[in-house]
Design a protein around this motif. Structure first.
Motif, PDB file in Angstrom:
ATOM      1  N   ASP A 183     112.147 120.360 -27.782  1.00  0.00           N
ATOM      2  CA  ASP A 183     111.166 119.488 -28.446  1.00  0.00           C
ATOM      3  C   ASP A 183     110.336 118.718 -27.423  1.00  0.00           C
ATOM      4  O   ASP A 183     110.042 117.540 -27.600  1.00  0.00           O
ATOM      5  N   SER A 184     109.971 119.397 -26.358  1.00  0.00           N
ATOM      6  CA  SER A 184     109.167 118.781 -25.304  1.00  0.00           C
ATOM      7  C   SER A 184     107.717 118.654 -25.751  1.00  0.00           C
ATOM      8  O   SER A 184     107.338 119.132 -26.819  1.00  0.00           O
ATOM      9  N   ARG A 185     106.902 118.031 -24.921  1.00  0.00           N
ATOM     10  CA  ARG A 185     105.488 117.881 -25.223  1.00  0.00           C
ATOM     11  C   ARG A 185     104.811 119.250 -25.351  1.00  0.00           C
ATOM     12  O   ARG A 185     103.927 119.449 -26.180  1.00  0.00           O
ATOM     13  N   SER A 186     105.249 120.186 -24.516  1.00  0.00           N
ATOM     14  CA  SER A 186     104.713 121.563 -24.560  1.00  0.00           C
ATOM     15  C   SER A 186     105.787 122.490 -25.112  1.00  0.00           C
ATOM     16  O   SER A 186     106.129 123.499 -24.502  1.00  0.00           O
ATOM     17  N   LYS A 187     106.288 122.164 -26.295  1.00  0.00           N
ATOM     18  CA  LYS A 187     107.487 122.843 -26.806  1.00  0.00           C
ATOM     19  C   LYS A 187     107.274 124.332 -27.068  1.00  0.00           C
ATOM     20  O   LYS A 187     108.186 125.133 -26.847  1.00  0.00           O
ATOM     21  N   ILE A 188     106.074 124.733 -27.540  1.00  0.00           N
ATOM     22  CA  ILE A 188     105.860 126.159 -27.810  1.00  0.00           C
ATOM     23  C   ILE A 188     105.907 126.947 -26.504  1.00  0.00           C
ATOM     24  O   ILE A 188     106.578 127.979 -26.414  1.00  0.00           O
ATOM     25  N   LYS A 189     105.222 126.432 -25.493  1.00  0.00           N
ATOM     26  CA  LYS A 189     105.241 127.079 -24.177  1.00  0.00           C
ATOM     27  C   LYS A 189     106.668 127.143 -23.636  1.00  0.00           C
ATOM     28  O   LYS A 189     107.102 128.191 -23.117  1.00  0.00           O
ATOM     29  N   ASP A 190     107.398 126.055 -23.770  1.00  0.00           N
ATOM     30  CA  ASP A 190     108.766 126.013 -23.230  1.00  0.00           C
ATOM     31  C   ASP A 190     109.710 126.912 -24.024  1.00  0.00           C
ATOM     32  O   ASP A 190     110.642 127.506 -23.460  1.00  0.00           O
ATOM     33  N   HIS A 335     101.935 123.942 -40.136  1.00  0.00           N
ATOM     34  CA  HIS A 335     101.503 125.318 -40.357  1.00  0.00           C
ATOM     35  C   HIS A 335     102.624 126.342 -40.182  1.00  0.00           C
ATOM     36  O   HIS A 335     102.382 127.542 -40.309  1.00  0.00           O
ATOM     37  N   GLY A 336     103.832 125.865 -39.902  1.00  0.00           N
ATOM     38  CA  GLY A 336     104.993 126.744 -39.913  1.00  0.00           C
ATOM     39  C   GLY A 336     105.022 127.811 -38.840  1.00  0.00           C
ATOM     40  O   GLY A 336     105.188 128.997 -39.142  1.00  0.00           O
ATOM     41  N   PHE A 337     104.873 127.407 -37.582  1.00  0.00           N
ATOM     42  CA  PHE A 337     104.945 128.387 -36.497  1.00  0.00           C
ATOM     43  C   PHE A 337     105.701 127.797 -35.309  1.00  0.00           C
ATOM     44  O   PHE A 337     105.990 126.604 -35.269  1.00  0.00           O
ATOM     45  N   GLY A 338     106.056 128.658 -34.359  1.00  0.00           N
ATOM     46  CA  GLY A 338     106.704 128.202 -33.130  1.00  0.00           C
ATOM     47  C   GLY A 338     108.214 128.124 -33.202  1.00  0.00           C
ATOM     48  O   GLY A 338     108.854 127.687 -32.247  1.00  0.00           O
ATOM     49  N   ILE A 349     109.068 135.264 -34.199  1.00  0.00           N
ATOM     50  CA  ILE A 349     108.447 133.955 -34.002  1.00  0.00           C
ATOM     51  C   ILE A 349     106.960 134.075 -34.357  1.00  0.00           C
ATOM     52  O   ILE A 349     106.337 135.119 -34.111  1.00  0.00           O
ATOM     53  N   LYS A 350     106.421 133.020 -34.969  1.00  0.00           N
ATOM     54  CA  LYS A 350     105.005 132.999 -35.339  1.00  0.00           C
ATOM     55  C   LYS A 350     104.227 132.133 -34.358  1.00  0.00           C
ATOM     56  O   LYS A 350     104.717 131.084 -33.932  1.00  0.00           O
ATOM     57  N   LEU A 351     103.033 132.591 -34.007  1.00  0.00           N
ATOM     58  CA  LEU A 351     102.105 131.820 -33.187  1.00  0.00           C
ATOM     59  C   LEU A 351     100.786 131.672 -33.967  1.00  0.00           C
ATOM     60  O   LEU A 351     100.357 132.612 -34.625  1.00  0.00           O
ATOM     61  N   ASN A 352     100.198 130.510 -33.859  1.00  0.00           N
ATOM     62  CA  ASN A 352      99.033 130.188 -34.692  1.00  0.00           C
ATOM     63  C   ASN A 352      97.724 130.300 -33.925  1.00  0.00           C
ATOM     64  O   ASN A 352      97.637 129.934 -32.753  1.00  0.00           O
ATOM     65  N   LEU A 353      96.702 130.799 -34.620  1.00  0.00           N
ATOM     66  CA  LEU A 353      95.364 130.938 -34.035  1.00  0.00           C
ATOM     67  C   LEU A 353      94.445 129.831 -34.545  1.00  0.00           C
ATOM     68  O   LEU A 353      94.248 129.682 -35.756  1.00  0.00           O
ATOM     69  N   GLN A 354      93.901 129.057 -33.617  1.00  0.00           N
ATOM     70  CA  GLN A 354      92.843 128.091 -33.934  1.00  0.00           C
ATOM     71  C   GLN A 354      91.820 128.142 -32.803  1.00  0.00           C
ATOM     72  O   GLN A 354      92.194 128.150 -31.634  1.00  0.00           O
ATOM     73  N   VAL A 355      90.543 128.199 -33.153  1.00  0.00           N
ATOM     74  CA  VAL A 355      89.485 128.279 -32.149  1.00  0.00           C
ATOM     75  C   VAL A 355      88.597 127.055 -32.271  1.00  0.00           C
ATOM     76  O   VAL A 355      88.130 126.713 -33.354  1.00  0.00           O
ATOM     77  N   ARG A 356      88.368 126.409 -31.144  1.00  0.00           N
ATOM     78  CA  ARG A 356      87.569 125.188 -31.099  1.00  0.00           C
ATOM     79  C   ARG A 356      86.501 125.313 -30.026  1.00  0.00           C
ATOM     80  O   ARG A 356      86.678 126.014 -29.025  1.00  0.00           O
ATOM     81  N   PHE A 357      85.383 124.634 -30.224  1.00  0.00           N
ATOM     82  CA  PHE A 357      84.364 124.575 -29.168  1.00  0.00           C
ATOM     83  C   PHE A 357      84.844 123.673 -28.041  1.00  0.00           C
ATOM     84  O   PHE A 357      85.619 122.737 -28.264  1.00  0.00           O
ATOM     85  N   ASN A 358      84.391 123.955 -26.820  1.00  0.00           N
ATOM     86  CA  ASN A 358      84.791 123.158 -25.659  1.00  0.00           C
ATOM     87  C   ASN A 358      84.249 121.736 -25.768  1.00  0.00           C
ATOM     88  O   ASN A 358      83.183 121.519 -26.333  1.00  0.00           O
TER      89      ASN A 358
END
Length: 358
Positions: A183-190, A335-338, A349-358
Protein backbone atom coordinates in the motif's frame (compact mmCIF):
# COMPACT_ATOMS: atom_id res chain seq x y z
CA UNK A 1 -25.09 34.23 -11.04
CA UNK A 2 -22.85 32.55 -13.62
CA UNK A 3 -20.42 30.23 -11.83
CA UNK A 4 -17.87 27.91 -13.35
CA UNK A 5 -14.27 26.71 -13.41
CA UNK A 6 -11.53 27.81 -15.80
CA UNK A 7 -12.52 25.22 -18.40
CA UNK A 8 -16.18 26.24 -18.39
CA UNK A 9 -15.40 29.95 -18.55
CA UNK A 10 -12.95 29.21 -21.37
CA UNK A 11 -15.86 28.00 -23.50
CA UNK A 12 -17.55 31.38 -23.09
CA UNK A 13 -14.25 33.11 -23.81
CA UNK A 14 -13.88 31.21 -27.11
CA UNK A 15 -17.47 32.09 -28.00
CA UNK A 16 -16.87 35.83 -27.41
CA UNK A 17 -13.43 35.90 -29.02
CA UNK A 18 -14.48 34.15 -32.22
CA UNK A 19 -17.38 36.55 -32.66
CA UNK A 20 -15.20 39.58 -31.97
CA UNK A 21 -12.38 38.58 -34.35
CA UNK A 22 -14.33 36.70 -37.00
CA UNK A 23 -11.39 34.37 -37.61
CA UNK A 24 -10.49 30.93 -36.36
CA UNK A 25 -6.77 30.37 -36.82
CA UNK A 26 -5.19 27.00 -37.50
CA UNK A 27 -2.18 25.79 -35.50
CA UNK A 28 0.90 23.78 -36.39
CA UNK A 29 1.87 20.62 -34.49
CA UNK A 30 3.49 22.74 -31.75
CA UNK A 31 0.36 24.82 -31.13
CA UNK A 32 1.75 27.89 -32.90
CA UNK A 33 -0.79 30.01 -34.75
CA UNK A 34 -0.44 29.93 -38.55
CA UNK A 35 -1.07 33.56 -39.49
CA UNK A 36 -2.12 32.92 -43.08
CA UNK A 37 -4.30 29.89 -42.36
CA UNK A 38 -7.66 30.77 -40.84
CA UNK A 39 -11.36 30.12 -41.30
CA UNK A 40 -13.69 33.16 -41.52
CA UNK A 41 -16.39 32.85 -38.85
CA UNK A 42 -19.84 33.65 -40.26
CA UNK A 43 -21.94 32.70 -37.26
CA UNK A 44 -21.97 30.76 -34.00
CA UNK A 45 -24.93 28.55 -33.09
CA UNK A 46 -25.62 27.99 -29.42
CA UNK A 47 -28.15 25.88 -27.53
CA UNK A 48 -29.13 27.53 -24.24
CA UNK A 49 -31.81 26.94 -21.63
CA UNK A 50 -33.91 29.57 -23.41
CA UNK A 51 -33.60 27.81 -26.75
CA UNK A 52 -31.38 28.02 -29.82
CA UNK A 53 -29.62 31.27 -30.68
CA UNK A 54 -27.62 32.26 -33.75
CA UNK A 55 -24.90 34.91 -33.48
CA UNK A 56 -24.49 36.24 -37.00
CA UNK A 57 -21.48 38.32 -38.00
CA UNK A 58 -22.57 41.05 -40.41
CA UNK A 59 -21.99 44.79 -40.17
CA UNK A 60 -22.80 44.13 -36.52
CA UNK A 61 -23.18 40.92 -34.55
CA UNK A 62 -26.86 40.03 -34.67
CA UNK A 63 -28.33 37.73 -32.01
CA UNK A 64 -31.26 35.77 -33.42
CA UNK A 65 -33.71 33.81 -31.24
CA UNK A 66 -34.51 30.87 -33.53
CA UNK A 67 -37.60 29.74 -31.61
CA UNK A 68 -39.35 33.10 -31.80
CA UNK A 69 -37.56 34.14 -35.01
CA UNK A 70 -36.68 37.60 -33.75
CA UNK A 71 -33.50 39.64 -33.28
CA UNK A 72 -32.64 39.89 -29.59
CA UNK A 73 -29.78 42.36 -29.89
CA UNK A 74 -27.29 43.91 -32.30
CA UNK A 75 -23.83 44.83 -31.02
CA UNK A 76 -20.48 45.79 -32.48
CA UNK A 77 -17.60 43.33 -32.59
CA UNK A 78 -15.73 45.87 -30.43
CA UNK A 79 -18.18 45.22 -27.58
CA UNK A 80 -17.57 41.48 -27.85
CA UNK A 81 -13.82 42.13 -27.90
CA UNK A 82 -14.00 44.20 -24.70
CA UNK A 83 -16.03 41.52 -22.97
CA UNK A 84 -13.62 38.78 -24.02
CA UNK A 85 -10.64 40.81 -22.70
CA UNK A 86 -12.33 41.32 -19.34
CA UNK A 87 -13.16 37.65 -19.15
CA UNK A 88 -9.68 36.32 -19.96
CA UNK A 89 -8.16 38.58 -17.31
CA UNK A 90 -10.53 37.18 -14.70
CA UNK A 91 -9.99 33.56 -15.77
CA UNK A 92 -6.24 34.00 -15.30
CA UNK A 93 -6.73 35.48 -11.81
CA UNK A 94 -9.08 32.90 -10.32
CA UNK A 95 -8.86 29.29 -9.21
CA UNK A 96 -11.55 26.70 -8.54
CA UNK A 97 -15.14 27.74 -9.23
CA UNK A 98 -15.77 31.46 -9.54
CA UNK A 99 -18.07 34.20 -10.83
CA UNK A 100 -17.19 36.97 -13.29
CA UNK A 101 -19.54 39.82 -12.49
CA UNK A 102 -17.97 42.04 -15.16
CA UNK A 103 -19.50 40.06 -18.03
CA UNK A 104 -22.74 38.77 -16.50
CA UNK A 105 -25.00 41.59 -17.65
CA UNK A 106 -23.72 41.37 -21.23
CA UNK A 107 -24.07 37.58 -21.37
CA UNK A 108 -27.64 37.79 -20.14
CA UNK A 109 -28.45 40.43 -22.77
CA UNK A 110 -27.33 38.15 -25.61
CA UNK A 111 -29.22 35.06 -24.48
CA UNK A 112 -26.48 33.23 -22.59
CA UNK A 113 -27.87 31.86 -19.31
CA UNK A 114 -25.53 28.92 -18.71
CA UNK A 115 -21.80 28.63 -19.31
CA UNK A 116 -21.75 25.26 -21.03
CA UNK A 117 -23.84 25.05 -24.17
CA UNK A 118 -26.18 22.07 -24.37
CA UNK A 119 -24.78 19.28 -26.50
CA UNK A 120 -25.41 15.58 -26.99
CA UNK A 121 -21.98 14.96 -28.47
CA UNK A 122 -18.33 15.90 -27.98
CA UNK A 123 -18.63 19.32 -29.59
CA UNK A 124 -18.62 22.32 -27.24
CA UNK A 125 -19.29 24.98 -29.86
CA UNK A 126 -20.86 24.99 -33.32
CA UNK A 127 -19.41 27.45 -35.82
CA UNK A 128 -20.44 28.25 -39.37
CA UNK A 129 -17.32 29.07 -41.37
CA UNK A 130 -16.49 29.93 -44.94
CA UNK A 131 -14.54 27.00 -46.31
CA UNK A 132 -12.00 28.25 -48.86
CA UNK A 133 -11.30 24.72 -50.04
CA UNK A 134 -14.84 23.73 -50.97
CA UNK A 135 -16.46 27.18 -51.20
CA UNK A 136 -19.19 25.95 -48.86
CA UNK A 137 -20.36 27.28 -45.49
CA UNK A 138 -20.48 24.20 -43.24
CA UNK A 139 -21.60 24.10 -39.62
CA UNK A 140 -18.72 22.56 -37.70
CA UNK A 141 -18.69 21.23 -34.16
CA UNK A 142 -15.48 21.84 -32.20
CA UNK A 143 -14.37 20.42 -28.88
CA UNK A 144 -12.75 23.10 -26.68
CA UNK A 145 -9.73 22.42 -24.49
CA UNK A 146 -8.20 25.10 -22.28
CA UNK A 147 -4.60 25.33 -21.11
CA UNK A 148 -5.57 28.02 -18.59
CA UNK A 149 -6.55 25.52 -15.90
CA UNK A 150 -5.61 22.01 -14.84
CA UNK A 151 -4.78 19.46 -17.51
CA UNK A 152 -7.85 18.22 -19.38
CA UNK A 153 -8.70 14.55 -19.68
CA UNK A 154 -8.84 13.06 -23.16
CA UNK A 155 -10.07 9.61 -22.07
CA UNK A 156 -11.80 9.38 -18.71
CA UNK A 157 -11.12 6.41 -16.46
CA UNK A 158 -13.83 3.92 -15.53
CA UNK A 159 -14.29 0.23 -15.04
CA UNK A 160 -14.96 0.26 -18.78
CA UNK A 161 -11.29 1.14 -19.39
CA UNK A 162 -9.81 -1.74 -17.38
CA UNK A 163 -7.45 -4.12 -19.21
CA UNK A 164 -7.10 -7.66 -17.86
CA UNK A 165 -3.73 -9.42 -17.67
CA UNK A 166 -3.08 -13.05 -16.86
CA UNK A 167 -0.18 -13.82 -14.56
CA UNK A 168 1.60 -16.58 -16.45
CA UNK A 169 3.20 -18.42 -13.50
CA UNK A 170 1.56 -19.67 -10.35
CA UNK A 171 1.52 -17.61 -7.17
CA UNK A 172 0.59 -19.06 -3.81
CA UNK A 173 -2.31 -17.59 -1.86
CA UNK A 174 0.14 -16.17 0.66
CA UNK A 175 2.15 -14.49 -2.12
CA UNK A 176 -1.00 -13.01 -3.62
CA UNK A 177 -2.09 -11.72 -0.21
CA UNK A 178 1.33 -10.18 0.44
CA UNK A 179 1.38 -8.44 -2.96
CA UNK A 180 -2.17 -7.13 -2.59
CA UNK A 181 -1.27 -5.72 0.84
CA UNK A 182 1.40 -3.47 -0.65
CA UNK A 183 0.00 0.00 0.00
CA UNK A 184 2.84 2.36 -0.86
CA UNK A 185 2.45 5.67 -2.66
CA UNK A 186 3.31 3.87 -5.92
CA UNK A 187 1.49 0.69 -4.98
CA UNK A 188 0.57 -0.46 -8.52
CA UNK A 189 4.18 -0.14 -9.67
CA UNK A 190 5.42 -1.89 -6.53
CA UNK A 191 2.87 -4.69 -6.88
CA UNK A 192 3.98 -5.29 -10.48
CA UNK A 193 7.60 -5.37 -9.35
CA UNK A 194 6.71 -7.97 -6.73
CA UNK A 195 4.99 -10.07 -9.40
CA UNK A 196 8.11 -9.92 -11.57
CA UNK A 197 10.38 -10.63 -8.59
CA UNK A 198 8.34 -13.80 -7.99
CA UNK A 199 9.35 -14.97 -11.47
CA UNK A 200 6.05 -14.15 -13.17
CA UNK A 201 5.12 -12.15 -16.25
CA UNK A 202 1.93 -10.54 -17.49
CA UNK A 203 0.19 -11.33 -20.76
CA UNK A 204 -2.76 -9.43 -22.18
CA UNK A 205 -5.95 -11.45 -21.61
CA UNK A 206 -8.85 -9.14 -22.50
CA UNK A 207 -10.83 -6.13 -21.35
CA UNK A 208 -13.46 -5.70 -18.69
CA UNK A 209 -15.81 -3.99 -21.13
CA UNK A 210 -16.43 -5.79 -24.42
CA UNK A 211 -17.86 -2.67 -26.12
CA UNK A 212 -14.64 -0.73 -25.56
CA UNK A 213 -12.57 -3.70 -26.68
CA UNK A 214 -14.58 -3.96 -29.90
CA UNK A 215 -14.36 -0.18 -30.41
CA UNK A 216 -10.58 -0.44 -30.22
CA UNK A 217 -10.55 -3.41 -32.58
CA UNK A 218 -12.66 -1.40 -35.04
CA UNK A 219 -9.88 1.20 -35.14
CA UNK A 220 -7.24 -1.54 -35.37
CA UNK A 221 -7.50 -5.25 -34.56
CA UNK A 222 -4.18 -5.14 -32.68
CA UNK A 223 -4.98 -2.00 -30.67
CA UNK A 224 -6.12 -3.70 -27.41
CA UNK A 225 -2.88 -5.71 -27.30
CA UNK A 226 -0.78 -2.62 -28.08
CA UNK A 227 -2.43 -0.41 -25.46
CA UNK A 228 -2.24 -3.25 -22.97
CA UNK A 229 1.50 -3.54 -23.52
CA UNK A 230 1.89 0.22 -23.13
CA UNK A 231 -0.01 0.06 -19.83
CA UNK A 232 2.39 -2.57 -18.52
CA UNK A 233 5.31 -0.26 -19.33
CA UNK A 234 3.49 2.72 -17.78
CA UNK A 235 2.57 1.04 -14.50
CA UNK A 236 6.03 -0.49 -14.44
CA UNK A 237 7.46 3.03 -14.22
CA UNK A 238 9.10 3.11 -17.65
CA UNK A 239 7.28 6.12 -19.06
CA UNK A 240 4.29 8.42 -18.80
CA UNK A 241 4.18 10.37 -22.07
CA UNK A 242 2.42 8.78 -25.02
CA UNK A 243 5.26 9.60 -27.43
CA UNK A 244 7.82 7.94 -25.13
CA UNK A 245 5.68 4.85 -24.49
CA UNK A 246 5.00 4.54 -28.22
CA UNK A 247 8.73 4.72 -28.92
CA UNK A 248 9.32 1.94 -26.39
CA UNK A 249 6.94 -0.46 -28.10
CA UNK A 250 8.18 0.56 -31.56
CA UNK A 251 11.56 -0.81 -30.45
CA UNK A 252 10.02 -3.80 -28.68
CA UNK A 253 7.64 -4.66 -31.55
CA UNK A 254 5.35 -6.96 -29.50
CA UNK A 255 3.11 -7.65 -32.52
CA UNK A 256 6.12 -8.83 -34.54
CA UNK A 257 5.44 -6.57 -37.53
CA UNK A 258 7.83 -6.61 -40.47
CA UNK A 259 9.97 -3.52 -39.84
CA UNK A 260 12.37 -4.07 -42.73
CA UNK A 261 11.35 -0.76 -44.30
CA UNK A 262 11.05 1.18 -41.00
CA UNK A 263 7.27 1.52 -41.01
CA UNK A 264 6.07 3.26 -37.83
CA UNK A 265 3.26 0.79 -37.18
CA UNK A 266 2.70 1.65 -33.53
CA UNK A 267 2.85 5.42 -33.84
CA UNK A 268 0.31 5.32 -36.68
CA UNK A 269 -2.09 3.15 -34.70
CA UNK A 270 -1.78 5.17 -31.49
CA UNK A 271 -2.31 8.45 -33.35
CA UNK A 272 -5.50 7.05 -34.90
CA UNK A 273 -6.66 5.93 -31.46
CA UNK A 274 -6.06 9.38 -29.96
CA UNK A 275 -7.81 11.10 -32.87
CA UNK A 276 -10.90 8.90 -32.61
CA UNK A 277 -11.09 9.39 -28.84
CA UNK A 278 -10.72 13.15 -29.29
CA UNK A 279 -13.41 13.50 -31.93
CA UNK A 280 -16.10 11.01 -31.05
CA UNK A 281 -15.36 7.58 -29.62
CA UNK A 282 -16.31 6.83 -26.00
CA UNK A 283 -15.58 3.54 -24.18
CA UNK A 284 -19.12 2.45 -23.33
CA UNK A 285 -20.92 3.38 -26.58
CA UNK A 286 -20.69 1.36 -29.78
CA UNK A 287 -18.36 3.30 -32.10
CA UNK A 288 -19.42 3.60 -35.72
CA UNK A 289 -16.47 5.70 -36.86
CA UNK A 290 -18.54 8.88 -37.11
CA UNK A 291 -16.98 12.01 -35.59
CA UNK A 292 -19.10 14.20 -33.29
CA UNK A 293 -16.62 17.08 -33.29
CA UNK A 294 -16.85 17.50 -37.06
CA UNK A 295 -14.58 20.53 -37.10
CA UNK A 296 -11.87 19.37 -34.76
CA UNK A 297 -10.34 20.93 -31.65
CA UNK A 298 -10.16 24.51 -30.43
CA UNK A 299 -7.47 25.19 -27.85
CA UNK A 300 -7.16 28.19 -25.54
CA UNK A 301 -3.47 28.79 -24.92
CA UNK A 302 -1.97 30.14 -21.69
CA UNK A 303 -1.77 33.67 -23.13
CA UNK A 304 -5.43 33.63 -24.24
CA UNK A 305 -4.70 33.00 -27.90
CA UNK A 306 -7.26 30.73 -29.55
CA UNK A 307 -6.21 28.27 -32.26
CA UNK A 308 -7.72 25.20 -33.83
CA UNK A 309 -6.93 21.90 -35.43
CA UNK A 310 -9.38 21.39 -38.27
CA UNK A 311 -9.89 17.91 -39.67
CA UNK A 312 -8.16 19.20 -42.82
CA UNK A 313 -5.03 19.59 -40.66
CA UNK A 314 -5.15 15.95 -39.57
CA UNK A 315 -1.38 15.43 -39.66
CA UNK A 316 -0.70 18.41 -37.39
CA UNK A 317 -3.56 17.43 -35.08
CA UNK A 318 -2.34 13.86 -34.71
CA UNK A 319 1.21 14.99 -34.03
CA UNK A 320 -0.08 17.46 -31.44
CA UNK A 321 -2.08 14.72 -29.71
CA UNK A 322 0.75 12.22 -29.42
CA UNK A 323 3.20 14.94 -28.29
CA UNK A 324 0.88 16.42 -25.66
CA UNK A 325 -0.79 13.49 -23.92
CA UNK A 326 0.15 11.11 -21.14
CA UNK A 327 -1.20 8.15 -19.23
CA UNK A 328 -2.57 8.90 -15.77
CA UNK A 329 -3.54 6.78 -12.78
CA UNK A 330 -7.10 7.04 -11.53
CA UNK A 331 -8.45 5.72 -8.20
CA UNK A 332 -7.76 1.99 -8.09
CA UNK A 333 -10.39 1.37 -5.41
CA UNK A 334 -13.07 3.29 -7.28
CA UNK A 335 -12.40 1.63 -10.62
CA UNK A 336 -11.47 -1.82 -9.35
CA UNK A 337 -7.96 -2.42 -10.65
CA UNK A 338 -4.45 -3.15 -9.39
CA UNK A 339 -5.36 -6.15 -7.19
CA UNK A 340 -4.56 -9.76 -8.01
CA UNK A 341 -7.57 -12.07 -8.14
CA UNK A 342 -8.08 -15.72 -9.06
CA UNK A 343 -10.52 -17.45 -11.38
CA UNK A 344 -10.40 -21.22 -11.94
CA UNK A 345 -7.00 -21.39 -10.24
CA UNK A 346 -5.50 -18.78 -12.63
CA UNK A 347 -4.36 -15.40 -11.34
CA UNK A 348 -5.17 -12.08 -13.02
CA UNK A 349 -4.67 -8.37 -12.48
CA UNK A 350 -6.45 -5.38 -14.05
CA UNK A 351 -4.72 -2.18 -15.15
CA UNK A 352 -6.67 0.96 -15.98
CA UNK A 353 -6.36 3.24 -19.00
CA UNK A 354 -6.75 7.00 -18.58
CA UNK A 355 -5.34 9.58 -21.00
CA UNK A 356 -4.74 13.18 -20.00
CA UNK A 357 -3.22 16.20 -21.72
CA UNK A 358 0.19 17.30 -20.44
Amino acid sequence: MYSGNKGEWSEIYVFLKLLSEGKLYAADENLNKIEDNFYPVLKVIRQDTRGEFEYVRDREIRVVDKINNNVVRESSDYEYAQQSKQLINQIKKHEGTFNVAEVESFLNSIGVTNLKAKSSDKSDIKVVVHDYITGHQPTLGFSIKSKLGSASTLLNAGKTTNFIFKIDSSLSDSQISAINNIDSRSKIKDRLKAIYDAGCNLSYYGMENSVFELNLQLIDSKLPDILGRMLVHYYGGEGILLNKLTAIIERENPCDFNTEYSHLFYKYKIQNFLTDIALGMTPSTVWNGKYDATGGYIIVKEDGEVVCYHIYNRNEFQQYLINNTRFDTASSSRHGFGTIYKENDDAYIKLNLQVRFN
